[in-house]
Design a protein around this motif. Structure first.
Motif, PDB file in Angstrom:
ATOM      1  N   SER A 119     -52.354  53.066  47.693  1.00 25.42           N
ATOM      2  CA  SER A 119     -52.009  54.486  47.637  1.00 25.42           C
ATOM      3  C   SER A 119     -52.589  55.197  48.849  1.00 25.42           C
ATOM      4  O   SER A 119     -53.702  54.887  49.299  1.00 25.42           O
ATOM      5  CB  SER A 119     -52.527  55.117  46.343  1.00 25.42           C
ATOM      6  N   ILE A 120     -51.812  56.143  49.376  1.00 24.90           N
ATOM      7  CA  ILE A 120     -52.190  56.840  50.608  1.00 24.90           C
ATOM      8  C   ILE A 120     -52.110  58.338  50.367  1.00 24.90           C
ATOM      9  O   ILE A 120     -51.120  58.834  49.832  1.00 24.90           O
ATOM     10  CB  ILE A 120     -51.254  56.452  51.775  1.00 24.90           C
ATOM     11  N   VAL A 121     -53.153  59.042  50.747  1.00 27.36           N
ATOM     12  CA  VAL A 121     -53.169  60.501  50.705  1.00 27.36           C
ATOM     13  C   VAL A 121     -53.265  61.016  52.129  1.00 27.36           C
ATOM     14  O   VAL A 121     -54.175  60.645  52.873  1.00 27.36           O
ATOM     15  CB  VAL A 121     -54.345  61.029  49.868  1.00 27.36           C
ATOM     16  N   ARG A 122     -52.315  61.855  52.498  1.00 32.46           N
ATOM     17  CA  ARG A 122     -52.323  62.498  53.814  1.00 32.46           C
ATOM     18  C   ARG A 122     -52.402  64.004  53.643  1.00 32.46           C
ATOM     19  O   ARG A 122     -51.798  64.566  52.738  1.00 32.46           O
ATOM     20  CB  ARG A 122     -51.052  62.149  54.603  1.00 32.46           C
ATOM     21  N   VAL A 123     -53.137  64.643  54.549  1.00 30.37           N
ATOM     22  CA  VAL A 123     -53.119  66.093  54.666  1.00 30.37           C
ATOM     23  C   VAL A 123     -52.359  66.423  55.944  1.00 30.37           C
ATOM     24  O   VAL A 123     -52.680  65.897  57.022  1.00 30.37           O
ATOM     25  CB  VAL A 123     -54.543  66.680  54.717  1.00 30.37           C
ATOM     26  N   LEU A 124     -51.342  67.283  55.821  1.00 30.73           N
ATOM     27  CA  LEU A 124     -50.511  67.657  56.957  1.00 30.73           C
ATOM     28  C   LEU A 124     -50.784  69.107  57.341  1.00 30.73           C
ATOM     29  O   LEU A 124     -51.017  69.961  56.471  1.00 30.73           O
ATOM     30  CB  LEU A 124     -49.028  67.492  56.612  1.00 30.73           C
ATOM     31  N   ASP A 125     -50.741  69.382  58.648  1.00 24.23           N
ATOM     32  CA  ASP A 125     -50.938  70.759  59.094  1.00 24.23           C
ATOM     33  C   ASP A 125     -49.602  71.507  59.104  1.00 24.23           C
ATOM     34  O   ASP A 125     -48.576  71.001  58.644  1.00 24.23           O
ATOM     35  CB  ASP A 125     -51.632  70.789  60.459  1.00 24.23           C
TER      36      ASP A 125
END
Length: 210
Positions: A119-125
């Protein structure tokens, strides 16, 4: 500090799953992983310094084969011939309780979550560019966290805390009872603020290449 061999074995297995490398193979009282990257051909991982570790240090003479052990740099250094270089310190850490503290996603950022075997969590601007990222895989009741990173221009905004707390929730949903990761010196302070504890030092040595 003596590392639990079961925790180390589980972490190694989880690391190979998270990085999509070949699975670990037993080697003496440790493990060998055929990594296959240009600047990391293979790695050997040990829960403690041992005769098998010392034999590898004496016989390996090619670059980019990593020796890793749950031991301090001071303990490892006398076992290494001069051709070996010790890397920056690492810390094997565990968390047996839900992570503490609050985490709030700052204004202007959004989350992108991929759930699966890894599982991957990304924060995007605002430009939909990646600002922070983290990975987790669950192995035998352990959540193995990997590659928790925040881009330099987005640091000091609590993004890593958001990533970690969400990864923790994903791990719990998949039956994880304890978290395991290897931290950098900078990362260690973050994880301790979330309730993680030092399990053992984790030291890496390699023969540098050109």
């Amino acid at each position: 500090m003596t590392a639990d061999p079961h925790i180390v074995a589980t972490w190694v297995k989880g690391w190979t799953l998270a990085r999509e490398t070949a699975p670990p193979c037993p080697y003496g009282d440790g493990f060998w992983v055929d990594v296959g990257w240009p600047q990391q051909k293979a790695r050997y991982v040990f829960a403690a310094l041992s005769p098998a570790f010392g034999e590898l240090a004496r016989t390996i003479d090619e670059p980019w084969v990593f020796l890793k052990a749950c031991a301090s740099a001071d303990a490892m250094r006398p076992m290494l011939p001069a051709r070996w270089s010790i890397q920056r310190p690492g810390f094997l850490m565990t968390c047996a309780e839900p992570m503490t503290g609050d985490s709030v996603l700052p204004e202007g950022y959004t989350l992108d979550v991929t759930r699966g075997a890894v599982s991957i969590v990304r924060v995007l601007d605002r430009a939909r560019e990646e600002a922070a990222i983290g990975h987790v895989v669950v192995v035998d009741g352990f959540a193995i966290y990997d590659r928790i990173e925040t881009r330099p221009e987005h640091r000091r905004r609590g993004l890593a805390r958001v990533v970690m707390k969400l990864l923790g929730a994903i791990g719990e949903a998949h039956g994880a009872r304890c978290g395991v990761l290897v931290a950098t010196p900078d990362g260690r302070a973050l994880y301790e603020s979330l309730g993680w504890e030092l399990h053992s030092p984790y030291t890496t040595a390699v023969i540098p290449g050109d």
